[in-house]
Write an enzyme that holds these catalytic residues in place. Structure first.
Site, PDB file in Angstrom:
ATOM      1  N   LYS A   4     107.675  37.745  23.534  1.00 25.20           N
ATOM      2  CA  LYS A   4     107.572  36.282  23.613  1.00 25.20           C
ATOM      3  C   LYS A   4     106.429  35.806  22.719  1.00 25.20           C
ATOM      4  O   LYS A   4     106.550  34.852  21.979  1.00 25.20           O
ATOM      5  CB  LYS A   4     107.300  35.871  25.073  1.00 25.20           C
ATOM      6  CG  LYS A   4     108.155  34.695  25.555  1.00 25.20           C
ATOM      7  CD  LYS A   4     108.101  34.548  27.041  1.00 25.20           C
ATOM      8  CE  LYS A   4     107.246  33.380  27.505  1.00 25.20           C
ATOM      9  NZ  LYS A   4     107.202  32.210  26.680  1.00 25.20           N
ATOM     10  N   PHE A   5     105.269  36.532  22.801  1.00 23.46           N
ATOM     11  CA  PHE A   5     104.083  36.136  22.034  1.00 23.46           C
ATOM     12  C   PHE A   5     104.291  36.416  20.549  1.00 23.46           C
ATOM     13  O   PHE A   5     104.094  35.528  19.712  1.00 23.46           O
ATOM     14  CB  PHE A   5     102.846  36.890  22.540  1.00 23.46           C
ATOM     15  CG  PHE A   5     101.657  36.788  21.623  1.00 23.46           C
ATOM     16  CD1 PHE A   5     101.230  37.869  20.872  1.00 23.46           C
ATOM     17  CD2 PHE A   5     100.983  35.577  21.495  1.00 23.46           C
ATOM     18  CE1 PHE A   5     100.134  37.763  20.012  1.00 23.46           C
ATOM     19  CE2 PHE A   5      99.899  35.447  20.645  1.00 23.46           C
ATOM     20  CZ  PHE A   5      99.469  36.553  19.902  1.00 23.46           C
ATOM     21  N   LEU A 139      91.522  46.799  21.891  1.00 24.81           N
ATOM     22  CA  LEU A 139      92.064  45.793  22.827  1.00 24.81           C
ATOM     23  C   LEU A 139      92.241  46.483  24.173  1.00 24.81           C
ATOM     24  O   LEU A 139      92.988  47.477  24.271  1.00 24.81           O
ATOM     25  CB  LEU A 139      93.395  45.248  22.334  1.00 24.81           C
ATOM     26  CG  LEU A 139      94.182  44.383  23.349  1.00 24.81           C
ATOM     27  CD1 LEU A 139      93.358  43.205  23.850  1.00 24.81           C
ATOM     28  CD2 LEU A 139      95.491  43.905  22.706  1.00 24.81           C
ATOM     29  N   VAL A 141      92.360  45.633  28.527  1.00 21.13           N
ATOM     30  CA  VAL A 141      92.301  44.746  29.701  1.00 21.13           C
ATOM     31  C   VAL A 141      92.202  45.648  30.914  1.00 21.13           C
ATOM     32  O   VAL A 141      92.946  46.628  31.034  1.00 21.13           O
ATOM     33  CB  VAL A 141      93.568  43.864  29.786  1.00 21.13           C
ATOM     34  CG1 VAL A 141      93.602  43.082  31.090  1.00 21.13           C
ATOM     35  CG2 VAL A 141      93.627  42.923  28.580  1.00 21.13           C
ATOM     36  N   SER A 147      99.220  42.353  32.982  1.00 27.71           N
ATOM     37  CA  SER A 147     100.335  41.376  33.101  1.00 27.71           C
ATOM     38  C   SER A 147      99.867  40.039  33.662  1.00 27.71           C
ATOM     39  O   SER A 147     100.613  39.351  34.342  1.00 27.71           O
ATOM     40  CB  SER A 147     101.495  41.957  33.937  1.00 27.71           C
ATOM     41  OG  SER A 147     101.059  42.172  35.268  1.00 27.71           O
ATOM     42  N   LYS A 148      98.593  39.677  33.397  1.00 24.77           N
ATOM     43  CA  LYS A 148      98.131  38.302  33.620  1.00 24.77           C
ATOM     44  C   LYS A 148      98.167  37.557  32.283  1.00 24.77           C
ATOM     45  O   LYS A 148      97.561  36.512  32.147  1.00 24.77           O
ATOM     46  CB  LYS A 148      96.710  38.311  34.166  1.00 24.77           C
ATOM     47  CG  LYS A 148      96.612  38.608  35.673  1.00 24.77           C
ATOM     48  CD  LYS A 148      95.144  38.578  36.126  1.00 24.77           C
ATOM     49  CE  LYS A 148      95.027  38.822  37.606  1.00 24.77           C
ATOM     50  NZ  LYS A 148      95.535  37.701  38.442  1.00 24.77           N
ATOM     51  N   LEU A 150      96.576  38.154  29.585  1.00 28.75           N
ATOM     52  CA  LEU A 150      95.252  37.987  28.954  1.00 28.75           C
ATOM     53  C   LEU A 150      95.297  38.417  27.493  1.00 28.75           C
ATOM     54  O   LEU A 150      94.637  37.816  26.643  1.00 28.75           O
ATOM     55  CB  LEU A 150      94.197  38.817  29.701  1.00 28.75           C
ATOM     56  CG  LEU A 150      93.548  38.167  30.903  1.00 28.75           C
ATOM     57  CD1 LEU A 150      92.564  39.116  31.567  1.00 28.75           C
ATOM     58  CD2 LEU A 150      92.827  36.881  30.504  1.00 28.75           C
ATOM     59  N   LEU A 389      90.405  53.986  13.535  1.00 25.13           N
ATOM     60  CA  LEU A 389      89.715  54.784  14.565  1.00 25.13           C
ATOM     61  C   LEU A 389      90.383  54.602  15.930  1.00 25.13           C
ATOM     62  O   LEU A 389      90.962  53.564  16.197  1.00 25.13           O
ATOM     63  CB  LEU A 389      88.259  54.346  14.635  1.00 25.13           C
ATOM     64  CG  LEU A 389      87.507  54.498  13.294  1.00 25.13           C
ATOM     65  CD1 LEU A 389      86.125  53.885  13.424  1.00 25.13           C
ATOM     66  CD2 LEU A 389      87.449  55.951  12.885  1.00 25.13           C
TER      67      LEU A 389
HETATM   68  C1  LIG Z   1      94.745  63.490  24.190  1.00 23.70           C
HETATM   69  O1  LIG Z   1      94.278  62.290  24.778  1.00 23.70           O
HETATM   70  C2  LIG Z   1      94.977  61.151  24.504  1.00 23.70           C
HETATM   71  C3  LIG Z   1      94.440  59.980  25.062  1.00 23.70           C
HETATM   72  C4  LIG Z   1      95.103  58.782  24.835  1.00 23.70           C
HETATM   73  C5  LIG Z   1      96.270  58.719  24.061  1.00 23.70           C
HETATM   74  C6  LIG Z   1      96.776  59.900  23.499  1.00 23.70           C
HETATM   75  C7  LIG Z   1      98.017  59.876  22.661  1.00 23.70           C
HETATM   76  C8  LIG Z   1      97.807  58.945  21.484  1.00 23.70           C
HETATM   77  N1  LIG Z   1      98.145  57.741  21.587  1.00 23.70           N
HETATM   78  N2  LIG Z   1      97.238  59.489  20.337  1.00 23.70           N
HETATM   79  C9  LIG Z   1      97.031  58.721  19.213  1.00 23.70           C
HETATM   80  O2  LIG Z   1      97.224  57.513  19.167  1.00 23.70           O
HETATM   81  C10 LIG Z   1      96.568  59.448  18.006  1.00 23.70           C
HETATM   82  C11 LIG Z   1      97.050  60.713  17.722  1.00 23.70           C
HETATM   83  C12 LIG Z   1      96.625  61.338  16.543  1.00 23.70           C
HETATM   84  C13 LIG Z   1      95.730  60.687  15.693  1.00 23.70           C
HETATM   85  N3  LIG Z   1      95.241  59.444  15.995  1.00 23.70           N
HETATM   86  C14 LIG Z   1      95.640  58.851  17.132  1.00 23.70           C
HETATM   87  O3  LIG Z   1      95.151  57.597  17.442  1.00 23.70           O
HETATM   88  C15 LIG Z   1      93.904  57.261  16.841  1.00 23.70           C
HETATM   89  C16 LIG Z   1      94.164  56.111  15.873  1.00 23.70           C
HETATM   90  C17 LIG Z   1      94.537  54.848  16.619  1.00 23.70           C
HETATM   91  N4  LIG Z   1      93.544  54.509  17.636  1.00 23.70           N
HETATM   92  C18 LIG Z   1      93.373  55.590  18.629  1.00 23.70           C
HETATM   93  C19 LIG Z   1      92.932  56.876  17.957  1.00 23.70           C
HETATM   94  C20 LIG Z   1      96.130  61.116  23.716  1.00 23.70           C
END
Ligand SMILES: COc1cccc(CC(=N)NC(=O)c2cccnc2OC2CCNCC2)c1
Length: 389
Positions: A4-5, A139, A141, A147-148, A150, A389
């Site tokens: 929607k957004f 980002l 919350v 689901s408010k 925000l 990052l």
């Molecule tokens: C192993 O612990 C985790 C804790 C939270 C999420 C994930 C899976 C995940 N979502 N991984 C990534 O997004 C990711 C996997 C490989 C390299 N960079 C990444 O994300 C980076 C870049 C985007 N911002 C988060 C860090 C794994």
């Protein structure tokens, strides 16, 4: 109703995919600064905006605690990113940063920090155009306030504050599909401490594999193999800047780093970012570079371990040393520094080493987005030279 957004925002819309009649570039023109909304967007009554000065230890601790308990988890909710305070200070204070882009939401009565969103300025090249952008990140919350709705008002508020600095484009990533990814990457993991990874459920013992066989499979030498491989130092900034600018020029989207950016983003900072280079023993020329950043994850619900020490591949440049050998040296260093796992996206030339260096595919994808900037067609991950990052 999905998105929607996002259907109200100047982003590529799903209905426009494949419409090559639409020109590459800004979707909407800049607004005269006098017409940018001067006052903050309205929050629901109980909440108030707060500009977060991350240099203040008290404020940085509040942000750290909010993220530690409420930020991104993996699909199976077994791990949660646990960015350190030092890392947050580094990530949010690049050259030219704006304090006003570090935005928090507090509960008026208790003053508790319950939400956060950030932007940092970055010069990003898209094909042949260099565009001033905001890189949007963190980002978050609080779990109890989901689901408010925000997030949409926080995105509008950071957009408003970015507009006030006469910047009209942004870049961000997400694990979810929104309108519309410029590229979608697969993430890969290389076990460094397979016993711990299996114990905490990050990895599973392969079929017909014993633990000792698995430990042997991922074993790495004690020392790096490339002659002239050493940590980057301050005096290397000019040469590393030349090397990385030249290397990144081959990708469709990449940061336009100058020496100040290289000094901030790529000089080693303990437990935040590691960077190494190859200085030719004969000519003293700097021919190659590799780097990784430190992003631990909290392990949710394991008796023996509370933290996963993870290295994330950052920027790597190979001109003389084969990328495979350079990255193997990066693995050797990460193992020696007691990292449990080395993560990488299939961006740039990473595909060329992932399987050979025994990376395994992750169970998710990372989607890249641009705000108010259309590109002719979706990019292959290998065309991306941008690591957020
Ligand atoms: C192993 O612990 C985790 C804790 C939270 C999420 C994930 C899976 C995940 N979502 N991984 C990534 O997004 C990711 C996997 C490989 C390299 N960079 C990444 O994300 C980076 C870049 C985007 N911002 C988060 C860090 C794994």
């Amino acid at each position: 109703k999905r998105h929607k957004f996002w259907e109200t925002q100047p982003v590529g819309q799903f209905k426009d995919i494949g419409d090559t009649s639409l020109p590459e570039g800004p979707i909407e023109p800049p607004t005269p600064l006098s017409e940018v909304k001067q006052e903050p967007y309205n929050l629901p009554n109980l909440y108030e905006w707060v500009t977060c000065n991350i240099n203040s230890d008290e404020m940085c601790t509040e942000v750290y605690n909010l993220l530690t308990n409420n930020y991104v988890e993996d699909d199976e909710n077994m791990f949660r990113f646990n960015y350190s305070k030092e890392f947050l200070r580094w990530a949010l204070h690049p050259p030219g940063y704006f304090k006003s882009w570090h935005i928090g939401v507090r509960v008026k009565s208790s003053k508790k920090l319950v939400a956060f969103i950030t932007g940092i300025p970055a010069r990003i090249r898209v094909h042949n155009e260099i565009v001033m952008m905001a890189e949007i990140n963190f980002l978050c919350v609080h779990k109890k306030l989901r689901s408010k709705r925000l997030a949409p008002v926080m995105i509008k508020e950071v957009t408003r504050r970015v507009h006030l600095e006469n910047i009209w484009q942004a870049a961000y990533t997400a694990g979810v599909v929104l309108p519309t990814p410029i590229s979608t990457c697969q993430y890969w993991h290389r076990s460094l401490n397979p016993k711990k990874l299996i114990d905490v459920g990050f990895s599973r013992l392969g079929a017909r594999m014993t633990m000792s066989r698995t430990i042997k499979l991922y074993k790495l030498p004690e020392s790096t193999v490339t002659p002239g491989f050493r940590k980057m130092e301050l005096h290397d900034v000019p040469a590393v800047t030349r090397l990385i600018r030249n290397y990144l020029s081959q990708f469709a989207v990449a940061p336009d780093f100058d020496e100040n950016d290289v000094e901030h983003w790529l000089l080693p900072k303990e437990d935040v970012v590691d960077s190494y280079l190859v200085e030719s023993p004969e000519t003293h020329e700097i021919t190659d570079f590799c780097s990784f950043y430190t992003l631990p994850s909290s392990i949710l619900g394991n008796q023996n371990y509370s933290t996963l020490k993870a290295a994330y591949s950052y920027y790597n440049v190979s001109t003389k040393t084969p990328l495979l050998q350079l990255m193997n040296d990066a693995l050797i260093v990460a193992k020696r520094k007691d990292y449990d796992v080395f993560n990488a996206l299939d961006v740039m030339h990473n595909e060329s080493f992932l399987k050979e260096l025994k990376f395994g595919p992750g169970d998710g994808k990372l989607h890249y987005y641009l705000y108010n900037y259309r590109i002719r067609q979706t990019l292959k991950a290998a065309e991306l030279g941008l690591v957020l990052l």
